[in-house]
Scaffold this active site. Structure first.
Site, PDB file in Angstrom:
ATOM      1  N   HIS A  17       0.842  -1.208   0.000  1.00 27.51           N
ATOM      2  CA  HIS A  17       0.000   0.000   0.000  1.00 27.51           C
ATOM      3  C   HIS A  17       0.874   1.254   0.000  1.00 27.51           C
ATOM      4  O   HIS A  17       0.588   2.215  -0.728  1.00 27.51           O
ATOM      5  CB  HIS A  17      -0.873   0.050   1.265  1.00 27.51           C
ATOM      6  CG  HIS A  17      -1.927  -1.007   1.363  1.00 27.51           C
ATOM      7  ND1 HIS A  17      -2.024  -1.853   2.442  1.00 27.51           N
ATOM      8  CD2 HIS A  17      -2.951  -1.347   0.534  1.00 27.51           C
ATOM      9  CE1 HIS A  17      -3.050  -2.665   2.275  1.00 27.51           C
ATOM     10  NE2 HIS A  17      -3.622  -2.387   1.124  1.00 27.51           N
ATOM     11  N   LYS A  41     -15.456  -7.581   5.158  1.00 24.06           N
ATOM     12  CA  LYS A  41     -14.985  -8.563   6.147  1.00 24.06           C
ATOM     13  C   LYS A  41     -14.770  -7.844   7.478  1.00 24.06           C
ATOM     14  O   LYS A  41     -14.383  -6.679   7.483  1.00 24.06           O
ATOM     15  CB  LYS A  41     -13.647  -9.163   5.698  1.00 24.06           C
ATOM     16  CG  LYS A  41     -13.753 -10.008   4.452  1.00 24.06           C
ATOM     17  CD  LYS A  41     -12.397 -10.298   3.842  1.00 24.06           C
ATOM     18  CE  LYS A  41     -11.998  -9.212   2.850  1.00 24.06           C
ATOM     19  NZ  LYS A  41     -10.713  -9.358   2.216  1.00 24.06           N
ATOM     20  N   ARG A  90      -2.233  -6.017  -8.274  1.00 23.83           N
ATOM     21  CA  ARG A  90      -1.099  -6.902  -8.017  1.00 23.83           C
ATOM     22  C   ARG A  90      -0.967  -7.965  -9.099  1.00 23.83           C
ATOM     23  O   ARG A  90       0.047  -8.107  -9.741  1.00 23.83           O
ATOM     24  CB  ARG A  90      -1.252  -7.576  -6.654  1.00 23.83           C
ATOM     25  CG  ARG A  90      -1.054  -6.629  -5.492  1.00 23.83           C
ATOM     26  CD  ARG A  90      -1.526  -7.212  -4.208  1.00 23.83           C
ATOM     27  NE  ARG A  90      -2.942  -7.506  -4.273  1.00 23.83           N
ATOM     28  CZ  ARG A  90      -3.687  -7.843  -3.245  1.00 23.83           C
ATOM     29  NH1 ARG A  90      -3.162  -7.978  -2.052  1.00 23.83           N
ATOM     30  NH2 ARG A  90      -4.978  -8.078  -3.400  1.00 23.83           N
ATOM     31  N   SER A 127      -2.932  -7.763   2.944  1.00 26.95           N
ATOM     32  CA  SER A 127      -3.177  -7.591   4.379  1.00 26.95           C
ATOM     33  C   SER A 127      -3.617  -8.923   4.989  1.00 26.95           C
ATOM     34  O   SER A 127      -3.224  -9.260   6.111  1.00 26.95           O
ATOM     35  CB  SER A 127      -4.265  -6.542   4.608  1.00 26.95           C
ATOM     36  OG  SER A 127      -3.860  -5.304   4.097  1.00 26.95           O
TER      37      SER A 127
END
Ligand code: PNS
Length: 159
Positions: A17, A41, A90, A127
């Protein structure tokens, strides 16, 4: 004067990030990094904690401001006068979801999304994986800013 918005869960912020934020801050005059208050989530870190960790990680960038939002991203973007969203991509696995969100946001409000290709050194990083490694006592110090590594250690009883 181009102001851009870099939204995310940032639960927690990783070096991936930080890389995207630093590069976006170079490309746009102002960058608002916005933490979603209620990610789909259940987050490990509360919204205030995620903001603090981001401030520590990117506080050296003078044209970056950290904020939080709830509800639709496009409504938040309109409320702060931003017409460009920046996201990191990504791998091909990110593409399906990211393109859907970009197209939905464009349809909803006309906002454009710019994608920055993740740097190869952090393109495997997420993460979720960082939290899993930390949960089982693995060393995440090279994957996240220092403050995040410390906080993860405290959360999982290693700090
Ligand atoms: O870091 P993430 O989890 O990839 O970020 C996803 C985020 C926060 C950008 C996305 O979930 C979002 O925009 N949420 C706000 C609600 C919303 O606008 N949903 C419709 C998206 S098309």
């Amino acid at each position: 004067m181009t102001k851009a918005l870099c939204p995310g869960s940032f639960d927690p912020v990783t070096i991936g990030h930080v890389d995207i934020i630093e590069r976006a801050a170079d490309l746009f005059d102002e960058l608002v990094v916005a933490v979603v208050s209620n990610p789909s989530k259940a987050p490990l870190f509360g919204v205030q904690e995620r903001i603090e960790l981001l401030e520590e990680a990117v506080g050296h960038l003078p044209n970056v401001e950290i904020s939080a939002f709830d509800g639709l991203l496009v409504e938040f973007a309109a409320s702060i006068g931003v017409s460009v969203i920046v996201k990191g991509l990504r791998a091909v696995s990110d593409f399906d979801y990211e393109i859907q969100m970009a197209q939905m946001n464009k349809q909803l409000s006309g906002i454009e999304t710019f994608f920055l290709a993740a740097s190869p050194v952090s393109s495997y990083l997420s993460s979720s994986l960082v939290k899993e490694v930390a949960r089982f006592g693995g060393d995440v110090s090279s994957l996240v800013p220092q403050g995040v590594a410390k906080r993860l250690g405290e959360k999982f009883g290693a700090g």
